[in-house]
Design a protein around this motif. Structure first.
Motif, short mmCIF file in Angstrom:
data_model
loop_
_atom_site.label_atom_id
_atom_site.label_comp_id
_atom_site.label_asym_id
_atom_site.label_seq_id
_atom_site.Cartn_x
_atom_site.Cartn_y
_atom_site.Cartn_z
N GLN A 176 0.96 -1.25 0.22
CA GLN A 176 -0.12 0.06 0.01
C GLN A 176 0.94 1.14 -0.12
O GLN A 176 1.81 1.68 0.98
CB GLN A 176 -1.00 0.16 1.27
N LYS A 177 0.60 2.02 -1.00
CA LYS A 177 1.55 3.25 -0.94
C LYS A 177 0.61 4.78 -0.54
O LYS A 177 -0.48 4.59 -1.40
CB LYS A 177 2.11 3.45 -2.56
N PHE A 178 1.03 5.46 0.23
CA PHE A 178 0.25 6.80 0.43
C PHE A 178 1.21 7.93 0.09
O PHE A 178 2.16 8.09 0.56
CB PHE A 178 0.21 6.75 2.31
N ARG A 187 10.91 13.06 -9.30
CA ARG A 187 9.48 13.42 -8.51
C ARG A 187 8.48 12.58 -8.82
O ARG A 187 8.37 11.84 -9.95
CB ARG A 187 9.10 14.82 -8.99
N GLY A 188 7.56 12.22 -7.87
CA GLY A 188 6.62 11.25 -7.75
C GLY A 188 7.15 9.70 -7.73
O GLY A 188 6.47 8.73 -7.88
N GLY A 189 8.31 9.65 -7.40
CA GLY A 189 9.05 8.43 -7.34
C GLY A 189 8.49 7.54 -6.21
O GLY A 189 8.98 6.31 -6.35
N SER A 190 7.70 7.63 -5.23
CA SER A 190 7.21 6.69 -4.37
C SER A 190 6.24 5.78 -5.09
O SER A 190 6.19 4.67 -4.63
CB SER A 190 6.52 7.53 -3.26
N ASP A 191 5.81 6.29 -6.13
CA ASP A 191 4.91 5.02 -6.86
C ASP A 191 5.70 4.41 -7.51
O ASP A 191 5.36 3.06 -7.28
CB ASP A 191 4.22 5.90 -8.05
N THR A 192 7.02 4.51 -8.02
CA THR A 192 7.81 3.50 -8.45
C THR A 192 8.38 2.55 -7.38
O THR A 192 8.52 1.45 -7.59
CB THR A 192 9.12 4.16 -9.29
N ALA A 204 0.04 13.33 -17.16
CA ALA A 204 -0.79 13.03 -16.00
C ALA A 204 0.00 12.25 -14.91
O ALA A 204 0.51 11.13 -14.65
CB ALA A 204 -1.82 12.20 -16.43
N LYS A 205 0.23 13.31 -13.58
CA LYS A 205 1.11 12.98 -12.67
C LYS A 205 0.52 11.99 -11.66
O LYS A 205 1.22 11.55 -10.56
CB LYS A 205 1.69 14.15 -12.21
N VAL A 206 -0.66 11.50 -12.01
CA VAL A 206 -1.43 10.58 -10.85
C VAL A 206 -0.49 9.40 -10.67
O VAL A 206 -0.40 8.75 -9.42
CB VAL A 206 -2.82 10.28 -11.16
MG MG Z 1 2.56 11.46 -6.80
#
Ligand code: MG
Ligand code: ADP
Ligand code: ASP
Length: 407
Positions: free
Chosen positions: A6-8, A150-155, A208-210
Motif C-alpha cells: 500500500q502506498k500513501f 519527482r513522484g518516485g514513491s509510486d515506483t 498525468a502525474k497521478v
Molecule cells: Mg505522486
C-alpha cells in the motif's frame, strides 16, 4: 492470506491526523488477514520546501547532496507511521531505502532501481510486523543515497510489489482513481474503472502525474496489478491492467497535458543533409531530452527548425543553440516558454480513423492555433499557447464524449 503493498502519497500523510488514519487503514488490512508492506511519501509540500532551501544556497546544488537532503522527507513519515502503528498495538518497523536495501544506479536525482533484496522485508513480515518503507529513495552499490525523481514513491511501491510478488499494489492518493483527465482542470472528468498499462504509460509520460511514468513501466514489465484509490473515501478506484475491454474500447480514453514544455526555433538554417544532427546532437550530448520536432519546407535553401524541451532545461538548451546557430550560419534562435502540450490517448485509436481530424476541428472551432503536432499509435499531441490549456482540455474532453453523463 495475501501480501499487499500500500502506498500513501504526500496529502495522505500530510498531518498527524492523516497518519493516524493511514495506520487505521493498515490495521484493518492486517485484521482482514493480509501481510502489509507500506510505502509512504514525504508530508505534502515537504519535498518542495527542502528543494527551496537547497536553491537558496545554490540554484544547481550538487546532485549527491540534494539526494541526501530530499530523502529526509520520507524518513520522517516512515518513523511517524511506525510510531502510530505501535501506539495502536500493531508491531511495525520502518526502513529507509538503504536499510531494505533498494539498490539503484548512480544517476542522482533520477536514479533507477536495479535490485531489491527482499530478505529483510520477508523476515519482518514473517515475524508479524507491518513493514514501512521510505518511498522515492534508494542506495548505490557504494552506499550513497539516491532519489528516483519527482513522484518516485509510486515506483518504489510497484517495484517492491514486483520483487515480493505481492498480490496487489494499492496506490492511495487524494483522488479516488484515474480520471479521463485531471479532475482539477475539468470537473466533468469521469473516473475509469480500468485502464490498460499502455494507455496509462502514455497518460503518465504525457503529463498525468497521478502515477510516475516509471512505476507504470515496472507494473507493465512485471505484470503487477495496480489499483489507484482515495485514502480519504472508500471506493473501487481504478485498476491498471493488461486487459483490454475491446468491445467497449472508446476512441479516446483520456486527455493528458503538460506545462513543463518550452519551444526553441532555429531560424533560417541552410537546408542540407546533417542539419538535424548538427542542431540536436549537442542538445542530447548535454543530456537534454528533445520531444516534438518540426522542420519546415525550405525556401531558397533555408529552413526553420523547431523542437520542444522540458521547461527546466530551456535556459541550457537555448545557450547551447546560440553557439550552434552561429556556427551553422542561422539567422536567429528564438525561444518560447509560454507553450503547453495537450494529448489525446486511447488504444481505440488503432481501430478508429479520423481522431486527428476531429481533434484539429475541435481546436479550430475554439480558435486555438496548433503550433506543432506529433502522433504515435495510441496518442496525438499538439503544442499550443499556454493560455489555451484549460479551454483545449475541456473542449476535447467534450468532443470525444468523455464528459460525465448528466453533468
Ligand atoms: Mg505522486
Ligand atoms: P500523491 O501525493 O498521492 O502521489 P499526486 O499529486 O502525485 O498525489 O497525484 C495525484 C494528482 O494527480 C491528483 O490530485 C490530480 O490532480 C492529478 N492528476 C492528473 N491527471 C490525472 C488523472 N487523469 N486522473 C486522476 N488524477 C490526475
Ligand atoms: N516526495 C517525493 C515528491 O514529492 C516523492 C513522492 O511523493 O512520490 O516528489
Amino acid at each position: 492470506m495475501a501480501l499487499i503493498v500500500q502506498k500513501f502519497g504526500g496529502t495522505s500523510v500530510g498531518s498527524i491526523e492523516r497518519i493516524q488514519a493511514v495506520a487505521d487503514r493498515v490495521i484493518a488490512s492486517r485484521a482482514a488477514g493480509h501481510e502489509v508492506v507500506v510505502v509512504v511519501s514525504a508530508m505534502s509540500g515537504e519535498t518542495d520546501r527542502l528543494l527551496r532551501l537547497a536553491k537558496e544556497i545554490d540554484p544547481h546544488p550538487h546532485p549527491r547532496e540534494l539526494d541526501a537532503l530530499l530523502s529526509t522527507g520520507e524518513q520522517v513519515t516512515i518513523a511517524l507511521l511506525a510510531m502510530a502503528l505501535q501506539h495502536k498495538g500493531q508491531s511495525a518497523v520502518s526502513l529507509t531505502g538503504a536499510q531494505v536495501p533498494i539498490e539503484t544506479d548512480t544517476a542522482h536525482n533520477k536514479a533507477r532501481i536495479e535490485r531489491i533484496d527482499g530478505t529483510r522485508l520477508r523476515s519482518a513480515l514473517a515475524a508479524g510486523q507491518v513493514v514501512i518503507v521510505a518511498g522515492f529513495q534508494g542506495v548505490t552499490a557504494s552506499g550513497d543515497i539516491t532519489t528516483l525523481g519527482r513522484g518516485g514513491s509510486d515506483t518504489t511501491a510497484v517495484a517492491l510489489a514486483a520483487a515480493l510478488q505481492a498480490d496487489e499494489c494499492a496506490i492511495y492518493t487524494d483522488v479516488d482513481g484515474i480520471y479521463t483527465t485531471d479532475p482539477r482542470i475539468e470537473s466533468r472528468a469521469r473516473r475509469l474503472d480500468r485502464i490498460t498499462y499502455e494507455e496509462m504509460l502514455e497518460m503518465a509520460s504525457l503529463g498525468a502525474k497521478v502515477l510516475q511514468t516509471r512505476s507504470v513501466e515496472f507494473a507493465m514489465n512485471y505484470r503487477v496489478p495496480v489499483r489507484v484509490l482515495s485514502s480519504f473515501t472508500d471506493g473501487p478506484g481504478t485498476l491498471v491492467t493488461s486487459e483490454e475491454n475491446n468491445m467497449e474500447a472508446p476512441r479516446v480514453s483520456g486527455i493528458a497535458f503538460s506545462r513543463n514544455e518550452a519551444k526553441i526555433t532555429v531560424v533560417a538554417v541552410p537546408d542540407r543533409p546533417g542539419i538535424a544532427h548538427a542542431i540536436l546532437g549537442p542538445v542530447s550530448a548535454a543530456n537534454i531530452n528533445v520531444d516534438v520536432i518540426l522542420q519546415n519546407v525550405s525556401e531558397d535553401g533555408k529552413t526553420d527548425f523547431t523542437f520542444t524541451v522540458e521547461r527546466n532545461d530551456f535556459d541550457r538548451a537555448l545557450q547551447i543553440l546560440r553557439g550552434v546557430a552561429a556556427e551553422l550560419g542561422a539567422a536567429d534562435v528564438r525561444g518560447d516558454t509560454g507553450i503547453v502540450k495537450v494529448s489525446v490517448v486511447g488504444v481505440g485509436m488503432r481501430s478508429h480513423a479520423g481522431i486527428a481530424a476531429s481533434m484539429f476541428e475541435t481546436l479550430a472551432k475554439e480558435n486555438i492555433n496548433i503550433q506543432m503536432i506529433s502522433t504515435s499509435e495510441i496518442k496525438i499531441s499538439v503544442v499550443i499557447a499556454e493560455k489555451y490549456l484549460e479551454l483545449a482540455v475541456r473542449a476535447l474532453h467534450a468532443a470525444f464524449g468523455l464528459d460525465e453523463v448528466g453533468s
